[in-house]
Design a protein around this motif. Structure first.
Motif, short mmCIF file in Angstrom:
data_model
loop_
_atom_site.label_atom_id
_atom_site.label_comp_id
_atom_site.label_asym_id
_atom_site.label_seq_id
_atom_site.Cartn_x
_atom_site.Cartn_y
_atom_site.Cartn_z
N ALA A 105 -6.27 39.15 138.71
CA ALA A 105 -5.98 37.84 138.12
C ALA A 105 -4.85 37.20 138.90
O ALA A 105 -4.09 37.88 139.60
CB ALA A 105 -5.63 37.98 136.65
N ILE A 106 -4.74 35.90 138.78
CA ILE A 106 -3.67 35.14 139.42
C ILE A 106 -2.99 34.26 138.39
O ILE A 106 -3.67 33.55 137.63
CB ILE A 106 -4.21 34.27 140.58
N GLU A 107 -1.67 34.30 138.38
CA GLU A 107 -0.88 33.35 137.58
C GLU A 107 -0.67 32.17 138.52
O GLU A 107 0.11 32.26 139.47
CB GLU A 107 0.44 33.97 137.15
N PRO A 108 -1.38 31.06 138.30
CA PRO A 108 -1.39 29.98 139.29
C PRO A 108 -0.06 29.23 139.41
O PRO A 108 0.63 29.00 138.43
CB PRO A 108 -2.50 29.05 138.81
N GLU A 125 0.61 43.47 143.13
CA GLU A 125 1.38 42.33 142.64
C GLU A 125 2.09 41.69 143.83
O GLU A 125 2.97 42.29 144.44
CB GLU A 125 2.37 42.79 141.58
N GLN A 126 1.67 40.50 144.16
CA GLN A 126 2.20 39.78 145.30
C GLN A 126 1.89 38.30 145.12
O GLN A 126 1.12 37.93 144.24
CB GLN A 126 1.54 40.27 146.60
N LYS A 151 0.84 34.19 141.74
CA LYS A 151 1.16 35.61 141.72
C LYS A 151 -0.06 36.42 141.28
O LYS A 151 -0.64 36.17 140.24
CB LYS A 151 2.32 35.88 140.76
N VAL A 152 -0.43 37.39 142.10
CA VAL A 152 -1.53 38.30 141.78
C VAL A 152 -1.02 39.32 140.76
O VAL A 152 0.07 39.87 140.91
CB VAL A 152 -2.02 39.04 143.05
N ILE A 153 -1.82 39.54 139.72
CA ILE A 153 -1.49 40.56 138.72
C ILE A 153 -2.71 41.45 138.50
O ILE A 153 -3.85 40.98 138.59
CB ILE A 153 -0.99 39.95 137.39
N PRO A 154 -2.47 42.73 138.23
CA PRO A 154 -3.60 43.63 137.94
C PRO A 154 -4.35 43.17 136.69
O PRO A 154 -3.75 42.65 135.74
CB PRO A 154 -2.93 44.98 137.70
N LEU A 155 -5.65 43.37 136.69
CA LEU A 155 -6.47 42.95 135.56
C LEU A 155 -6.02 43.61 134.26
O LEU A 155 -6.06 42.99 133.20
CB LEU A 155 -7.94 43.29 135.85
#
Length: 163
Positions: free
Chosen positions: A44-47, A147-148, A22-26
């Motif tokens: 950032a990415i939550e892997p 966020e995607q 999930k992509v998250i804003p810095l």
């Protein structure tokens, strides 16, 4: 043939996801160094997976001794940091397997590392992975992903252009 030797390298490029997740804003990263963009702008990415791939065509500039981060330089000169997890420098390499070395040439999607997100989390560290444009004074980011969910080696996180 000689034309190709002296061809100017394209400075503008798309940066693709180095990890699936999930992509998250810095600004939402729970670490002030990243959330306040002290090292530069990015996302950032939550892997969701352990495989880390090159987000750009370029060269490995530095594999950190503690294996938690790799810096890259695109063929056009943009400098990128892939920082696997937060505060993970303290693990001194535990849970990380680097698959590149300094000076190595890479294409988008080439393997960079694996990082055992379960081990990292079990040790009490966050696995969120900032992807930072380090030389923002020379390059600008556009078309930044919101966020995607992103797929490593496929989805574009942002476009980089020479200022």
């Amino acid at each position: 043939m000689l034309k190709n030797i002296f061809k100017k390298k394209e400075a503008n490029t798309d940066l693709i996801a180095p990890l699936s997740g999930k992509v998250i804003p810095l600004g939402q990263v729970p670490d002030q160094v990243f959330s306040q963009k002290m090292m530069g702008d990015g996302v950032a990415i939550e892997p969701a997976d352990k495989q880390v791939v090159s987000p750009v065509d370029g060269e490995v500039v530095d594999v950190f001794k503690t294996k938690h981060a790799v810096s890259l330089k695109t063929d056009g000169g943009a400098e990128i940091l892939v920082h696997m997890g937060l505060e993970t420098v303290e693990l001194d390499g535990k849970g990380f397997d680097i698959q590149v070395e300094n000076g190595q040439k890479l294409k988008k999607g080439d393997p960079l590392a694996t990082f055992d997100i379960n081990t990292i989390a079990a040790e009490g560290y966050k696995t969120v992975t900032p992807v930072i444009l380090l030389n923002g004074e020379e390059f600008a980011m556009s078309n930044i992903a919101g966020e995607q969910d992103a797929i490593a080696g496929e989805d574009v996180l942002f476009h980089i252009e020479k200022k």
